[in-house]
Scaffold this motif. Structure first.
Motif, PDB file in Angstrom:
ATOM      1  N   HIS A  46     -21.018 -17.226 -23.073  1.00  0.00           N
ATOM      2  CA  HIS A  46     -21.674 -18.302 -23.805  1.00  0.00           C
ATOM      3  C   HIS A  46     -20.561 -19.039 -24.774  1.00  0.00           C
ATOM      4  O   HIS A  46     -20.925 -19.907 -25.643  1.00  0.00           O
ATOM      5  CB  HIS A  46     -22.662 -17.782 -25.054  1.00  0.00           C
ATOM      6  N   THR A  47     -19.192 -18.950 -24.309  1.00  0.00           N
ATOM      7  CA  THR A  47     -18.220 -19.536 -25.206  1.00  0.00           C
ATOM      8  C   THR A  47     -18.007 -21.094 -24.771  1.00  0.00           C
ATOM      9  O   THR A  47     -17.455 -21.831 -25.446  1.00  0.00           O
ATOM     10  CB  THR A  47     -16.843 -19.048 -24.922  1.00  0.00           C
ATOM     11  N   ASP A  79     -12.073 -21.807 -18.644  1.00  0.00           N
ATOM     12  CA  ASP A  79     -11.077 -22.796 -19.368  1.00  0.00           C
ATOM     13  C   ASP A  79     -10.477 -21.940 -20.438  1.00  0.00           C
ATOM     14  O   ASP A  79     -11.021 -21.213 -21.106  1.00  0.00           O
ATOM     15  CB  ASP A  79     -11.539 -24.276 -19.896  1.00  0.00           C
ATOM     16  N   ASN A  80      -9.192 -22.477 -21.036  1.00  0.00           N
ATOM     17  CA  ASN A  80      -8.722 -22.078 -22.383  1.00  0.00           C
ATOM     18  C   ASN A  80      -8.228 -20.489 -22.372  1.00  0.00           C
ATOM     19  O   ASN A  80      -8.220 -19.975 -23.544  1.00  0.00           O
ATOM     20  CB  ASN A  80      -9.525 -22.582 -23.582  1.00  0.00           C
ATOM     21  N   VAL A  81      -8.074 -19.804 -21.391  1.00  0.00           N
ATOM     22  CA  VAL A  81      -7.690 -18.766 -21.303  1.00  0.00           C
ATOM     23  C   VAL A  81      -6.392 -18.558 -20.379  1.00  0.00           C
ATOM     24  O   VAL A  81      -6.389 -18.964 -19.209  1.00  0.00           O
ATOM     25  CB  VAL A  81      -8.642 -17.588 -20.645  1.00  0.00           C
ATOM     26  N   VAL A  97      -6.434 -21.582  -2.717  1.00  0.00           N
ATOM     27  CA  VAL A  97      -6.550 -20.691  -3.704  1.00  0.00           C
ATOM     28  C   VAL A  97      -6.678 -21.805  -5.034  1.00  0.00           C
ATOM     29  O   VAL A  97      -6.052 -22.642  -5.094  1.00  0.00           O
ATOM     30  CB  VAL A  97      -5.295 -19.960  -4.125  1.00  0.00           C
ATOM     31  N   ARG A  98      -7.810 -21.239  -5.733  1.00  0.00           N
ATOM     32  CA  ARG A  98      -7.869 -22.395  -6.921  1.00  0.00           C
ATOM     33  C   ARG A  98      -8.509 -21.338  -8.014  1.00  0.00           C
ATOM     34  O   ARG A  98      -8.770 -20.249  -7.907  1.00  0.00           O
ATOM     35  CB  ARG A  98      -9.201 -23.090  -6.483  1.00  0.00           C
ATOM     36  N   LYS A  99      -8.258 -22.035  -9.198  1.00  0.00           N
ATOM     37  CA  LYS A  99      -8.603 -21.313 -10.639  1.00  0.00           C
ATOM     38  C   LYS A  99     -10.003 -21.212 -10.664  1.00  0.00           C
ATOM     39  O   LYS A  99     -10.756 -20.343 -11.203  1.00  0.00           O
ATOM     40  CB  LYS A  99      -7.976 -22.218 -11.719  1.00  0.00           C
TER      41      LYS A  99
END
Length: 209
Positions: free
Chosen positions: A87-88, A146-148, A178-180
């Motif tokens: 839930h972030t 995102d943001n990790v 290959v993707r994030k």
């Protein structure tokens, strides 16, 4: 996700390849490695998709609305329910509405299927893990949210690139990449396995047909 039934076939193919193809690599795997195959982690969702309605099945089958029997308001998206960064992203990566296909569940790891996979992972501490989905053609390497920050010297990404380099061209003429991520998601199994145990946790997005 139960509405991605090809993912079951991917795992059954992997079982066949490992057990029935007699070559040096398969024999070494069977001799030296503990391998777990789990064809279905959302059996209720798969049943609903195949037997009740093609509009159902992404979520599990937990009864949680006022309607008796299967409905779109039942269940949670198991790949939004894991406790890592649950839930972030607010309503961007998962949803608070029970009726939405991306409903994250009432709390982190609230769903019994999530708890079962976490218990197995906590017991085995897997070195590597492949989870299968259907929808496009890509190999996703954590962290997908995102943001990790990924570590410098990202072994998961390196392994993913090696896998893609060894794959034949996809039958539908698409190139494996290959993707994030396909889009940022919170509460995924892949990111939880990576965070909890350092697992090289890769997500295979295979085609739907």
């Amino acid at each position: 996700h139960g509405n991605e039934p090809m993912s079951v076939d991917f795992v059954l193919d992997a079982i066949h390849r490992t057990l029935e193809v007699d070559d040096a690599r398969s024999r070494r795997w069977l001799r030296e490695v503990n391998i777990w195959f789990i064809p279905v982690t959302n059996p209720d969702g798969l049943h609903r998709f195949l037997e009740v309605s093609r509009a159902m099945g992404r979520k599990n089958g937990r009864e949680q609305d006022r309607w008796k029997g299967p409905s779109g308001g039942d269940g949670g998206d198991l790949n939004r329910n894991y406790p890592f960064r649950w839930h972030t992203l607010g309503e961007k990566g998962s949803k608070s509405s029970k009726a939405h296909p991306w409903y994250r569940g009432i709390s982190p790891a609230s769903e019994p299927e999530t708890q079962a996979i976490m218990a197995l992972s906590n017991e085995e501490h897997f070195a590597g893990l492949l989870t299968y989905h259907g929808g496009t053609v890509a190999l996703l390497a954590p962290y997908t949210i995102d943001n990790v920050e990924n570590p410098i010297g990202n072994d998961a990404w390196d392994v993913a690139e090696d896998l893609v380099a060894g794959l034949p061209r996809h039958p539908q003429g698409k190139d494996w990449v290959v993707r994030k991520n396909l889009y940022s998601v919170d509460g995924t199994d892949q990111d939880w396995h990576r965070f909890a145990h350092g697992t090289v946790a890769l997500l295979v997005e295979g085609a739907r047909r």
